[in-house]
Design a protein around this motif. Sequence first.
Motif, mmCIF file in Angstrom:
data_model
loop_
_atom_site.group_PDB
_atom_site.id
_atom_site.type_symbol
_atom_site.label_atom_id
_atom_site.label_comp_id
_atom_site.label_asym_id
_atom_site.label_seq_id
_atom_site.Cartn_x
_atom_site.Cartn_y
_atom_site.Cartn_z
ATOM 1 N N SER A 94 -9.682 3.408 7.057
ATOM 2 C CA SER A 94 -8.697 2.556 6.586
ATOM 3 C C SER A 94 -9.257 1.689 5.258
ATOM 4 N N MET A 95 -10.503 1.341 5.262
ATOM 5 C CA MET A 95 -10.881 0.676 3.877
ATOM 6 C C MET A 95 -10.601 1.359 2.764
ATOM 7 N N ILE A 96 -10.747 2.618 2.898
ATOM 8 C CA ILE A 96 -10.787 3.631 1.619
ATOM 9 C C ILE A 96 -9.423 3.670 1.375
ATOM 10 N N ASN A 97 -8.555 3.928 2.281
ATOM 11 C CA ASN A 97 -7.165 3.842 1.695
ATOM 12 C C ASN A 97 -6.734 2.698 0.996
ATOM 13 N N ILE A 98 -7.019 1.493 1.608
ATOM 14 C CA ILE A 98 -6.667 0.147 1.139
ATOM 15 C C ILE A 98 -7.186 -0.083 -0.217
ATOM 16 N N LEU A 99 -8.662 0.135 -0.455
ATOM 17 C CA LEU A 99 -9.337 -0.098 -1.700
ATOM 18 C C LEU A 99 -8.615 0.981 -2.775
ATOM 19 N N TYR A 100 -8.376 2.326 -2.345
ATOM 20 C CA TYR A 100 -7.950 3.268 -3.621
ATOM 21 C C TYR A 100 -6.544 2.700 -3.868
ATOM 22 N N THR A 101 -5.618 2.493 -2.998
ATOM 23 C CA THR A 101 -4.600 1.895 -3.532
ATOM 24 C C THR A 101 -4.139 0.639 -4.268
ATOM 25 N N SER A 102 -5.330 -0.138 -3.973
ATOM 26 C CA SER A 102 -5.528 -1.434 -4.691
ATOM 27 C C SER A 102 -5.858 -1.311 -5.920
ATOM 28 N N VAL A 103 -6.928 -0.330 -6.003
ATOM 29 C CA VAL A 103 -7.771 -0.308 -7.423
ATOM 30 C C VAL A 103 -6.516 0.448 -8.423
ATOM 31 N N VAL A 104 -5.710 1.328 -7.755
ATOM 32 C CA VAL A 104 -4.775 2.020 -8.735
ATOM 33 C C VAL A 104 -3.624 0.935 -9.274
ATOM 34 N N GLY A 105 -3.467 -0.002 -8.547
ATOM 35 C CA GLY A 105 -2.391 -0.955 -8.987
ATOM 36 C C GLY A 105 -3.311 -2.006 -9.875
ATOM 37 N N LEU A 106 -4.529 -2.368 -9.577
ATOM 38 C CA LEU A 106 -5.179 -3.390 -10.692
ATOM 39 C C LEU A 106 -5.558 -2.549 -11.854
ATOM 40 N N ARG A 107 -5.759 -1.347 -12.045
ATOM 41 C CA ARG A 107 -5.834 -0.501 -13.133
ATOM 42 C C ARG A 107 -4.792 -0.636 -14.166
ATOM 43 N N GLN A 108 -3.435 -0.733 -13.513
ATOM 44 C CA GLN A 108 -2.250 -0.730 -14.355
ATOM 45 C C GLN A 108 -1.972 -2.112 -14.923
ATOM 46 N N LEU A 109 -2.518 -3.240 -14.011
ATOM 47 C CA LEU A 109 -1.944 -4.505 -14.371
ATOM 48 C C LEU A 109 -2.757 -5.351 -14.751
ATOM 49 N N ALA A 110 -4.130 -5.079 -15.060
ATOM 50 C CA ALA A 110 -5.221 -5.988 -15.331
ATOM 51 C C ALA A 110 -5.208 -6.567 -16.797
ATOM 52 N N TYR A 125 0.774 -1.401 -0.051
ATOM 53 C CA TYR A 125 0.326 0.076 -0.135
ATOM 54 C C TYR A 125 0.589 1.051 0.068
ATOM 55 N N LEU A 126 2.100 1.058 0.674
ATOM 56 C CA LEU A 126 2.741 2.392 1.024
ATOM 57 C C LEU A 126 3.185 3.157 -0.364
ATOM 58 N N GLY A 127 3.539 2.573 -1.225
ATOM 59 C CA GLY A 127 4.178 2.846 -2.432
ATOM 60 C C GLY A 127 3.024 3.749 -3.396
ATOM 61 N N ASN A 128 2.054 3.210 -3.401
ATOM 62 C CA ASN A 128 0.877 4.179 -4.129
ATOM 63 C C ASN A 128 0.369 5.238 -3.454
ATOM 64 N N LEU A 129 0.380 5.329 -2.323
ATOM 65 C CA LEU A 129 0.315 6.494 -1.419
ATOM 66 C C LEU A 129 1.271 7.596 -1.631
ATOM 67 N N ALA A 130 2.626 6.947 -1.474
ATOM 68 C CA ALA A 130 3.738 7.840 -1.389
ATOM 69 C C ALA A 130 3.982 8.795 -2.721
ATOM 70 N N ARG A 131 3.565 8.180 -3.985
ATOM 71 C CA ARG A 131 3.506 8.725 -5.452
ATOM 72 C C ARG A 131 2.578 9.875 -5.312
ATOM 73 N N LEU A 132 1.641 10.169 -4.330
ATOM 74 C CA LEU A 132 0.964 11.687 -4.348
ATOM 75 C C LEU A 132 1.651 12.423 -3.476
ATOM 76 N N SER A 133 2.797 12.250 -2.902
ATOM 77 C CA SER A 133 3.436 13.149 -1.977
ATOM 78 C C SER A 133 4.653 13.867 -2.833
ATOM 79 N N LYS A 134 4.841 15.141 -2.488
ATOM 80 C CA LYS A 134 5.323 16.075 -3.409
ATOM 81 C C LYS A 134 6.674 15.686 -3.692
ATOM 82 N N ASN A 135 7.569 15.177 -2.861
ATOM 83 C CA ASN A 135 8.812 14.709 -3.198
ATOM 84 C C ASN A 135 9.557 13.341 -2.315
ATOM 85 N N GLN A 136 10.771 13.061 -2.281
ATOM 86 C CA GLN A 136 11.134 11.901 -1.746
ATOM 87 C C GLN A 136 11.219 11.844 -0.277
ATOM 88 N N ARG A 137 11.702 12.871 -0.004
ATOM 89 C CA ARG A 137 11.749 13.083 1.670
ATOM 90 C C ARG A 137 10.280 13.126 2.243
#
Lengths: 57, 493
Positions: free
Chosen positions: B310-326, B238-250
């Motif tokens: 929490s369910m909202i955050n989990i589902l969002y990140t999972s669907v983002v991934g599913l969209r790319q890989l389906a 989950y963390l990577g797909n949330l992290a990509r929405l943050s402004k920079n690496q730090r």
Amino acid sequence: MQTTTDREREQDLELRLRAYERLADQPYWPGAMTALDYWLVLAMTLALVIGFYVWGV
Amino acid sequence: MSNAELFRQAAERGDTPLLPGERLWGFWEFTYANSALAIATWAFLIGGATAAFVGPREGIAAIIIGNILGVLLVALPTCLPSGKYGVEQFTLLRSTFGRNGSRLVYALAVVLLTLGWLAVLGMMFGRSVDGMITLLKTGEAVTEPANGVLVSLLAAAAIVVTGLVVARGPTSIKFFNMIMSPALVLLMLVMLWLILDQHTFGDLLGLPPLAAPTDDKRLNFMIAVEVNMAAGFSWWPYLGNLARLSKNQRTSFWPNIVGVFGAASLGEIVGMLGAAAMGNADPTIWMTTIGGLGIGIVALGFIAFANVTSMINILYTSVVGLRQLAGPVLGRLSWDWLVAAFCVVPIVVVFAAPGIYDGFFIFLVWTSALNATLAGIGMADYFVLRRQHISLRAVFASPERSPFAYWGGFNPIALTALFAGSAVYVLVFNPQTLAAGPGFTLLSASMPAFVAAAFVQWAGTQLFGSRRFGDYGERIPAEPLAVVEPVVDPAVQ
């Protein structure tokens, strides 16, 4: 056959890739983690693991 | 809507790299999002499980040690590349596992895990509301676990509400997190105050474990550490797909320490102290007895809404991934339909197998056999082998032109490392029976699995990796080539 939208979409992706390639060619990546960040996180982790092990066990 | 807006929206949803200027979250916003994700009621469940194995003093130590190691070793290989490049986590994972290998990892790590957690948290929502109804009707707290039709119906309703919020996209999630996160932290502190109002901290620290699995205190302690490390490693999908929405690496990294580690540890400590003090590991039961009718209702309401966040955050990140890989078929489905498709199985599960809530613990430890291994592979690949540089052009190139094509879209080295790490985990610690093998008391199981997977990935790539096989080696300036792969049509939204 490619539609206009397909071509524009490819151009959009190309622009995004080039933006990151330009960043990679610069000496400093804005907002990148520094050596100080890594040392801080290492020190914090060691302090927490050792400190709580000694306290709790 | 203009094409430019459609393309920006497509990038936001993971089809293409998000540019730094397009990203939503600064430090505090990502911290809020992480806190909302981490402070979920699974923290209470994990705290309750910890209270079963060890007393509160050892439990606090196990929670801190397990979480800091798990969260750190997950955040480094997932958040840093995603925060640097703004690319969806599993799209970026093509560089390590290949296009089809990334799909396989997604199916193993995300689909099963997300479906399971949505069902568990949905059931917990159901039990909380069921407990509130019982309290209101009778004024008496629930003392026995309930898995009736009403609980399943309520669980299904929570999953539907989750789907509706996620269907509106990340902006609505940001809004939801900004409101809920501070409220959840505040309510958790109230819980802690209520527990400490009834017991001194010294008394709590002296309480015995609820159900110690063995007579060996060191082994029990390491099992508690392992459970909490499993909780830390379970953030891997989950963390990577949330992290990509943050402004920079730090900004993509440090909020994990404050939000995920800090909030999860606080929630688990509160859950453990509550379980130990009230003598029951299930928070939907002990919270009803902690402070009478009014506080019980508020507490259960808190659990219910924390779950939905929490369910909202989990589902969002999972669907983002599913969209790319389906693949092409599911890839043409609109965002709304993908969200709906993801909700079907958990809804079936809450009716067909409501007992998944009570068995969450075994499910959690099994996931660590996979997640610790994936984290080890990521660390070796991104930091050691690639020296923190991934060619986005290769990631988005058509399969026949990409060095990430590997063998039929699978990188055999990474898959071998995945198998080796998972095998080491199960040899050292059996998640099903809790039987510990050699070295477990000293090293845990996640750490040997992490190291074994990292070593196999490193050694295999040293032997067989090349510029054409995985884009390893000296970096070459990018050519402005590129047969880039057609991505999901943003017009089909």
